[in-house]
Motif scaffolding. Structure first.
Motif: not given
Length: 224
Positions: A216-223
């Protein structure tokens, strides 16, 4: 306060590094080292290691690479969660770095094992078993610190709202697997079937949580 672009750079660095940690750690332990170890038979284990010494040495190198990327993940996660709660982020980082230091020192048990096997001591197989047991105990000690890191990181995820809350909850529950497994290894050397089953279930959840979080961190990053 960090801007969104900076936070996402830290997130993707942390995700990439943690994914490398998972892949190299699994490769070292389960694909390179574990097939050579015969439970309860030190002589067979010694023979297997000598017969596949290249794979055994490669497992040590894989562990070193794992620890290098683990330090990278620890620093990136600190930078990512520092705006949420600096003290908790620092504490989580400290626990993870201590784990890395323990595991790095613990690798000397494996290098010493190779020295024993290339010596002329007739008691080499029993010494090999002692060194493997020492390595297992060292790993258990290191994972106590990693379990605490995961618990605090899960709490930071919940507090931050950077990521889905489910990831934080999974990580906090999964941290119990590392703690139960480590303390069971240290306090109950003969083992407990119930504790072993509980720890294995929670560690499976831990792996799922770690892989999910890193991707999730690698592909989508953070809000942000």
């Amino acid at each position: 306060m960090e801007n969104g672009n900076a936070l996402n750079r830290y997130a993707r660095l942390a995700g990439m590094a943690w994914l490398v940690v998972i892949l190299t750690g699994i490769t070292a332990e389960f694909f390179l080292r574990m097939p050579l170890i015969v439970a309860g038979d030190a002589a067979a284990t010694a023979s297997n290691i000598l017969g596949a010494e290249g794979a055994f040495r490669l497992s040590i190198v894989a562990d070193i690479i794992m620890l290098l990327f683990d330090v990278t993940a620890a620093v990136a996660l600190y930078l990512l969660f520092r705006p949420v709660n600096q003290l908790l982020a620092l504490l989580a980082t400290a626990f993870r770095l201590v784990m890395g230091a323990v595991l790095a020192a613990n690798l000397t048990a494996l290098t010493s094992l190779l020295s024993v096997l290339h010596g002329t001591d007739s008691a080499a197989p029993s010494i090999v078993q002692q060194l493997l047991d020492a390595h297992a105990s060292g790993y258990a000690i290191g994972l106590v610190f990693f379990g605490l890191h995961c618990f605090i990181l899960g709490a930071l995820i919940l507090k931050s709202r950077y990521l889905p809350r489910l990831l934080g909850i999974m990580l906090m529950i999964a941290s119990l697997g590392y703690l139960i497994d480590s303390f069971a290894h240290l306090l109950l050397p003969q083992g407990s079937a119930l504790l072993a089953m509980m720890a294995q279930t929670l560690i499976a959840l831990a792996l799922l949580a770690e892989v999910s979080l890193s991707l999730w961190l690698l592909v989508k990053g953070v809000r942000a």
